[in-house]
Design a protein around this motif. Sequence first.
Motif, PDB file in Angstrom:
ATOM      1  N   ARG A 182       0.815  -1.213   0.000  1.00 25.13           N
ATOM      2  CA  ARG A 182       0.000   0.000   0.000  1.00 25.13           C
ATOM      3  C   ARG A 182       0.850   1.264   0.000  1.00 25.13           C
ATOM      4  O   ARG A 182       0.542   2.242  -0.673  1.00 25.13           O
ATOM      5  CB  ARG A 182      -0.899  -0.011   1.234  1.00 25.13           C
ATOM      6  N   HIS A 183       1.957   1.260   0.753  1.00 24.57           N
ATOM      7  CA  HIS A 183       2.735   2.481   0.932  1.00 24.57           C
ATOM      8  C   HIS A 183       3.959   2.561   0.028  1.00 24.57           C
ATOM      9  O   HIS A 183       4.472   3.655  -0.220  1.00 24.57           O
ATOM     10  CB  HIS A 183       3.185   2.599   2.392  1.00 24.57           C
ATOM     11  N   GLY A 184       4.470   1.423  -0.431  1.00 25.17           N
ATOM     12  CA  GLY A 184       5.683   1.458  -1.242  1.00 25.17           C
ATOM     13  C   GLY A 184       6.877   1.873  -0.408  1.00 25.17           C
ATOM     14  O   GLY A 184       6.930   1.675   0.801  1.00 25.17           O
ATOM     15  N   GLY A 185       7.863   2.464  -1.066  1.00 23.60           N
ATOM     16  CA  GLY A 185       9.053   2.916  -0.350  1.00 23.60           C
ATOM     17  C   GLY A 185      10.167   1.894  -0.405  1.00 23.60           C
ATOM     18  O   GLY A 185      10.364   1.211  -1.429  1.00 23.60           O
ATOM     19  N   LEU A 186      10.913   1.761   0.682  1.00 27.41           N
ATOM     20  CA  LEU A 186      12.038   0.829   0.712  1.00 27.41           C
ATOM     21  C   LEU A 186      11.552  -0.605   0.518  1.00 27.41           C
ATOM     22  O   LEU A 186      10.445  -0.960   0.925  1.00 27.41           O
ATOM     23  CB  LEU A 186      12.772   0.932   2.055  1.00 27.41           C
ATOM     24  N   PRO A 187      12.378  -1.454  -0.094  1.00 26.84           N
ATOM     25  CA  PRO A 187      11.997  -2.866  -0.254  1.00 26.84           C
ATOM     26  C   PRO A 187      11.807  -3.541   1.107  1.00 26.84           C
ATOM     27  O   PRO A 187      12.553  -3.271   2.056  1.00 26.84           O
ATOM     28  CB  PRO A 187      13.191  -3.473  -0.995  1.00 26.84           C
ATOM     29  N   LEU A 188      10.809  -4.407   1.196  1.00 28.61           N
ATOM     30  CA  LEU A 188      10.529  -5.117   2.438  1.00 28.61           C
ATOM     31  C   LEU A 188      10.584  -6.621   2.209  1.00 28.61           C
ATOM     32  O   LEU A 188      10.006  -7.134   1.250  1.00 28.61           O
ATOM     33  CB  LEU A 188       9.140  -4.749   2.970  1.00 28.61           C
ATOM     34  N   THR A 189      11.308  -7.307   3.106  1.00 33.18           N
ATOM     35  CA  THR A 189      11.323  -8.766   3.141  1.00 33.18           C
ATOM     36  C   THR A 189      10.764  -9.208   4.480  1.00 33.18           C
ATOM     37  O   THR A 189      11.171  -8.695   5.526  1.00 33.18           O
ATOM     38  CB  THR A 189      12.753  -9.314   2.969  1.00 33.18           C
ATOM     39  N   VAL A 190       9.817 -10.133   4.456  1.00 31.06           N
ATOM     40  CA  VAL A 190       9.236 -10.665   5.690  1.00 31.06           C
ATOM     41  C   VAL A 190       9.708 -12.100   5.860  1.00 31.06           C
ATOM     42  O   VAL A 190       9.540 -12.933   4.955  1.00 31.06           O
ATOM     43  CB  VAL A 190       7.698 -10.612   5.658  1.00 31.06           C
TER      44      VAL A 190
END
Length: 395
Positions: free
Chosen positions: A96-104
């Motif tokens: 929804r927000h984008g931005g820095l890449p996220l890994t869970v």
Amino acid sequence: MSAVAWTAAGSLAAWLWLLWGQGFFWRTDVRLPPRRDPARWPSVCVVVPARDEAAMLPKSLPSLLAQEYPGRAEVFLVDDGSSDGTGELARALAGRHGGLPLTVGSPGEPPHGWTGKLWAVRHGMGLARARDPEYLLLTDADIAHAPDSLRQLVAAADAGGFDLVSQMARLRVRSLWERLVVPAFVYFFAQLYPFRRIGRKGARTTAAAGGCVLLRADTAERARIPDAIRHAVIDDVALAREVRRAGGHIWLGLAERVDSVRPYPRLADLWRMVSRSAYAQLRHNPLLLVGTVAGLAVVYLAPPVTLFAGLAAGSAPAATAGGLAWLVMTGTYLPMLRYYRQPLWLAPLLPATAFLYLLMTVDSAVQHYRGRGAAWKGRTYARPDTVAEPAPERR
């Protein structure tokens, strides 16, 4: 002189020493040190351990994803066995927000001898290692960062040659109990670990604030973080000690734009926050517990008690010494109340808050001996020196 007068005099002497001899702990002007933009912005991986944090993530995770950092940066959130959909929510927020890449990621249940948080941090650092970052930002799932937070942290670490830069996030202060207890919590922490001393090279005083720790990746490897502290309940202080032991240069101060979004609206919430680790801070030592209770009584409770007792008995020495001790105590608390933007009339109530902390500390010991100490989100941790190492595997 009566026993009351001698007690008042002892308390006043203690406060005069604390005023000048404990690293000016009461001052709140220790903020991020001078910083400049580096010629090349180093790569950073942000590691966020999270257990049942679905209520906090919408207020905290978007602030990490929105970091305005000129270099390469990405976020690794480690879902530590959550039952509330923390991992799925994190992915949805990133979409929804984008931005820095996220890994869970998810490491599974911690093995014998590990706390859940540090096992999650280890997993997150392992994921980050594939990106070969120069810095790691270890931050909690209830911490919100201003858009330039990462940039300012890295600039400060680079300019000052620090291996670890930590900011004590500004805790939430809205409810009546938060106003009474939270500023005192930070005040007591600073009294125990004066920030000015920590930043000196070779200093013996060492601590960090776990909500916001920027750490050089090579220093983390040299200090064997987090393996060296895998069973620590007070993991931030333990982390700082290992970094210092490995020759690292550390800085700790108050945050300006890093905030905790976790609410503690009731006294019971704050009681659990303090009591779950208070006895661990005393290394589960009964003698230290007795000394701490006696110290709190003499330093914080004696001033108002001896003042009123002296007035009632007509003892000018007791009333004067007790009143002066209370006055010095009140004056040292004012800067922290200003930092938290709280009414200054709360300052004379510090003895009452100290009495609450005394009770919380005793309760922490009671819960420990009942086998319920150091409990957090469904897990209870044993005293570190009782954790036996697992037997080696037979081949």
